[in-house]
Write an enzyme that holds these catalytic residues in place. Sequence first.
Site, PDB file in Angstrom:
ATOM      1  CE1 TYR A   1      34.628  17.909  -7.452  1.00  0.00           C
ATOM      2  CE2 TYR A   1      32.930  19.196  -8.566  1.00  0.00           C
ATOM      3  CZ  TYR A   1      33.605  17.999  -8.381  1.00  0.00           C
ATOM      4  OH  TYR A   1      33.239  16.900  -9.108  1.00  0.00           O
TER       5      TYR A   1
ATOM      6  CG  ASN B   1      -2.605  -8.358  19.363  1.00  0.00           C
ATOM      7  OD1 ASN B   1      -1.706  -7.985  20.110  1.00  0.00           O
ATOM      8  ND2 ASN B   1      -2.425  -9.272  18.412  1.00  0.00           N
TER       9      ASN B   1
ATOM     10  N   GLY C   1       1.574 -16.282   8.041  1.00  0.00           N
ATOM     11  CA  GLY C   1       1.014 -15.788   9.296  1.00  0.00           C
ATOM     12  C   GLY C   1       2.082 -15.474  10.332  1.00  0.00           C
TER      13      GLY C   1
ATOM     14  CE  LYS D   1       4.687  -2.230   6.228  1.00  0.00           C
ATOM     15  NZ  LYS D   1       3.343  -2.688   6.675  1.00  0.00           N
TER      16      LYS D   1
ATOM     17  CB  SER E   1      36.749  43.870  -1.291  1.00  0.00           C
ATOM     18  OG  SER E   1      36.528  44.197   0.040  1.00  0.00           O
TER      19      SER E   1
ATOM     20  CE1 TYR F   1      29.744  25.011   0.193  1.00  0.00           C
ATOM     21  CE2 TYR F   1      31.738  25.355  -1.093  1.00  0.00           C
ATOM     22  CZ  TYR F   1      30.851  24.510  -0.442  1.00  0.00           C
ATOM     23  OH  TYR F   1      31.107  23.159  -0.411  1.00  0.00           O
TER      24      TYR F   1
ATOM     25  NE  ARG G   1      -3.114  -1.192   3.153  1.00  0.00           N
ATOM     26  CZ  ARG G   1      -3.561  -0.800   4.339  1.00  0.00           C
ATOM     27  NH1 ARG G   1      -4.185   0.352   4.466  1.00  0.00           N
ATOM     28  NH2 ARG G   1      -3.370  -1.553   5.398  1.00  0.00           N
TER      29      ARG G   1
ATOM     30  CG  ASP H   1       4.196  -2.689  10.286  1.00  0.00           C
ATOM     31  OD1 ASP H   1       4.201  -3.025  11.487  1.00  0.00           O
ATOM     32  OD2 ASP H   1       3.298  -3.041   9.491  1.00  0.00           O
TER      33      ASP H   1
END
Length: 453
Positions: free
Chosen positions: A374, A174, A83, A25, A410, A353, A18, A108
């Site tokens: 980089y 339960n 089961g 899941k 600067s 940065y 689902r 879950d």
Amino acid sequence: MNAPPLLTIVLAAGKGTRMNSALPKVLHRVAGLSILGHVLGVAEAVGSDEIAVVLGPGMDAVRTEALERATRARIFVQHEQRGTADAVLAARERLIHHRGDVLVLYADVPLLKAESIGRLRSALDAGSNVAVLGFRADDPSGYGRLLIDADGALQAIHEHEDAGDTARAVTFCNSGVVAFRCPNLISILDRIGNDNAKREFYLTDAVAIARSAGLTATAVECAQEEVLGINSRDQLAAAERIFQDRARQAAMRAGVTLIAPETVWFSHDTEIGRDVTIEPNVFFGPGVAVEDNVVIHANCHFTGARIRNGAEVGPFARFRPGAVIGRNAHIGNFVEVKNATLEEGAKANHLSYIGDGRVGSKANIGAGTILCNYDGFRKHNTDIGAGAFIGSNTSLVAPVKIGDGAYIGSGSVITKDVPADALALERTEQQVRPGWAAKFRALMARAKTPRPT
Ligand code: UD1
Ligand code: CA
């Protein structure tokens, strides 16, 4: 009294169709941690001596996550989903050798509290052989019903599909969480059949079988939200909401001011000190620690970062893995820090940065400074000494080292190391032409005037 050794069996063989997802899941995340990770966290927190995880065939990603989250876990495969009792018996090899308590958890159910497991185990200590965690359901349909006898003991669990009208009227349900202290649990499980509506081997039948063998069973109640099982995306979102509410409450109890708690999002592992103030719209990804007396202004996003005592950050700051913001450091708006340490009292107040490097204590990073880390292939380091002053709009092309107390003019593009206390300046000389602008305007105005035809 020493508690007997605890074997926790986590059932995760269900497919979870689902969710409508390529991801299994239980690998979907709540507060940045897989649902399975939350469950294994509870298994660890309650002091499980052994953990068995039951998976379906081919669930390799789930196996990897299980072993990552609980290194001691052993994996068992249930080949066919027959089961919950059959799933527990998939770990038969472990059960045979185990002398002690057995706890069954569903993979879950991520919001379960260790404290509730503690109450289940107390029920065992008080003499019960089986202790089931139950909840009062707003809408009990679909759940197994807990049937309590006149003495207040748990008599049996009737699955919804098989329940008669009397059982269906019961709203005590339960959760699936159950603890056993049975001398011979395997023989009880082996006696469970599948003569029922779903043709499944129901673990819940263990209660009636244990009782008929002269053993005792109890139900322990917890809040419904704690045992919310995740089957769909909206249940996933509901679990996230509940987790966040808990985390916000816990943070405030621990001395954190949240101006708008409902807008602050914590991760499963966020650590926050005392007298921290967090303004609205702040998101904590995994791996963030905030020490005491920190102020976090609005609209920040952090992952894998440490913010030390007295620092002030944001608004609109972003810290990525490896960011360390030193004591009393200031990070202002639109500053991104990744894999870099700002030492005590360093400042980067605007639009910068700071990736892969160190900013020494009390150094000042001007607006628009970029650590160019980089080169398109590899990452390089920038080292900025204590008390250095980096002028606005500077590019520091790594690898590069700026000495203590150095001053960068600067607009410079710095590609070579700068010694301590030196000035480094990289720009063409400014030209000034007096009157030029006025003449230019006049020229353009004449060009615009229509000529007589
Ligand atoms: C189960 C309980 C029910 C309870 C409900 C709570 C039984 C028979 N019923 O019902 O009393 O109210 O949970 O949500 O136990 N699983 C396996 N292998 C299987 C079947 C299930 O590993 O063959 C796992 C699933 O992955 C899941 C858990 O067991 O984690 C529960 O299975 P599910 O099918 O959701 O149980 P329910 O029928 O809803
Ligand atoms: Ca330049």
